[in-house]
Design an enzyme around this catalytic site. Sequence first.
Site, PDB file in Angstrom:
ATOM      1  N   CYS A  22      -3.067   8.929   5.937  1.00  0.00           N
ATOM      2  CA  CYS A  22      -1.743   8.888   6.564  1.00  0.00           C
ATOM      3  C   CYS A  22      -1.889   9.108   8.074  1.00  0.00           C
ATOM      4  O   CYS A  22      -1.166   8.506   8.877  1.00  0.00           O
ATOM      5  CB  CYS A  22      -0.825   9.955   5.983  1.00  0.00           C
ATOM      6  SG  CYS A  22      -0.900  10.103   4.190  1.00  0.00           S
ATOM      7  N   CYS A  26       0.830  -1.206   0.000  1.00  0.00           N
ATOM      8  CA  CYS A  26       0.000   0.000   0.000  1.00  0.00           C
ATOM      9  C   CYS A  26       0.865   1.256   0.000  1.00  0.00           C
ATOM     10  O   CYS A  26       0.349   2.370  -0.021  1.00  0.00           O
ATOM     11  CB  CYS A  26      -0.908   0.026   1.215  1.00  0.00           C
ATOM     12  SG  CYS A  26      -1.904  -1.450   1.364  1.00  0.00           S
TER      13      CYS A  26
HETATM   14  S1  FES Z   1       1.438   7.124   2.910  1.00  0.00           S
HETATM   15 FE1  FES Z   1       0.473   7.116   0.971  1.00  0.00          FE
HETATM   16  S2  FES Z   1      -0.349   9.078   0.855  1.00  0.00           S
HETATM   17 FE2  FES Z   1       0.615   9.081   2.760  1.00  0.00          FE
END
Ligand code: FES
Lengths: 413, 137
Positions: free
Chosen positions: B106, B37
């Site tokens: 985040c 991700c």
């Molecule tokens: S970790 Fe992917 S947008 Fe912040």
Amino acid sequence: MLYLDNLQIMLELPIYLDNNATTPMDPRVLEAMLPYFTNKFGNAASRNHSFGWVAEEAVDYARGQVAKIIGATEKEIIFTSGATESNNLAIKGVYEMYQQKGNHIITVVTEHKCVLDSAHHIERIGGKVTYLQVKPDGLIDLKELEDAITDKTILISVMYANNEIGVIQPVKEISAIAHKHGVLFHTDATQAVGKIPVDVIADGIDLLSFTGHKLYGPKGCGALYVRRKNPRVKVTAQIDGGGHERGMRSGTLNVPGIVGFGKACEIAMEEMASESVRLAALRDKLEKGVTVMEETYVNGNTQNRLPHVCNVSFKYVEGEGLMMAMKDLAVSSGSACTSASLEPSYVLKSLGLNDDLAHSSIRFGLGRFTTEEEVDYAIEVTKKAVTHLRELSPLWEMFKEGIDLDSIEWAEH
Amino acid sequence: MAYSEKVIDHYTHPRNVGTLDKAKKNVGTGLVGAPECGDVMRLQIEVDDNNVITDAKFKTFGCGSAIASSSLATEWLKGKTVDQAMEIDNMDIVEELALPPVKIHCSVLAEDAIKSAINDYRVKNGFEPIQLEKSHH
Ligand code: FES
Ligand SMILES: Cc1ncc(COP(=O)(O)O)c(C=O)c1O
């Protein structure tokens, strides 16, 4: 550090290394364009006064310059608003024109979105599309291409060179296969024209899209080459109106843009040979310079590649975070965090790259105005940024401790 | 996208980067996210006999906002009791760092990391893990 500081004094920051996204305009191009904004403002379609004639003459001259860089003739050039429009016109226009012959087209998963979305449009209106996969180096498999052809296939559309990794497809071989089966061949040569020799005759191309702003010309002006002989190719217009561009693309011509596009092609033709050698050397220096760090990987085939681009994954650091640390360098990343979709680059994924490597990628795109000092600076900044972020990275720590990251059960979300 | 000054500050001078000994009984470790991700956060807390967090460390693989969110989280954690730490909400982080909507996840990750570290500490010390609401994303 002192070295960096010394370098910095001589450089204007930030440094532009995103020449695959767009290029700055060459001052010589701007100069050629300027009169056509003001006193030579005529409409090239005005047939009955000198304002119109002057504009028409300028367009004709530019059409010759644009044709020449791809080995075409003037009458085979249709001016558009850019490669997006050219690709739409090529794919949708061929589909509509040749629908009686068949409803199948073939393209590739690594194409630019404007090709893929045009292909999706064909599917929505009842056509069939084959999306070829690529090998881990980004090249298509020619046998797979040939096997995909059916008696309903009317068009093969494969990009000349890829915008993210710079990989150059075997265009001559592709066109030979297409023609063996009586199928038209379109190529999106947006990234290739002006960077490497492209010749519609030698390469066997029936339709070709390109744009001004990737070769130091203006934005908003591009062209579609449509072959007139062996065979004569036709496309159905997608923009109807006054019948400009031999009925294939209506709309008052963007005269200053076309003049600039023409001038840009002329300069590129003259300077391509020396420029590509210079840029390849700088690119190789940059690539060597950053890949001395461990766990860095160059993405895509490095033999058949545009001279001015390289795409590198810095494992265990995330691309957007990395770009932030490289704030004096304008580069781009295949990281999901840079895109609204939160999906990493589909081009890198189609090479079979794991998502984490796709997230860690940076594309460096050099250009006509890139200097060796800038490359030296870029190497130092990149190394410093990667080192900084690896110190912050839990994955780097685990890697250093010998922990297999694949053995961890990540909480996917 | 432009980053807020606070994000840039935390990103350039991250606070409390590092590693605590996860084998210690009074250290709780939270590891959230996934490399696929594009974001992995590891956040650790060290807790004293009075249930007060005396130290906090992080390491983050992710974008600038993710790094800033975890850096800020470690700052906030120090000196709080474990119960107070449980109250930290991702929206507090969003507000403090002026994160734009696309970067809210985040901050969610940072909240998850805090809760996951606290739970690790609780389980190690014989308490029930606190049931967390379903992830917001
Ligand atoms: S970790 Fe992917 S947008 Fe912040
Ligand atoms: C391969 C490729 N095709 C098409 C385009 C679109 O070109 P334009 O911006 O002229 O519409 C681009 C540029 O973004 C490109 O890189």
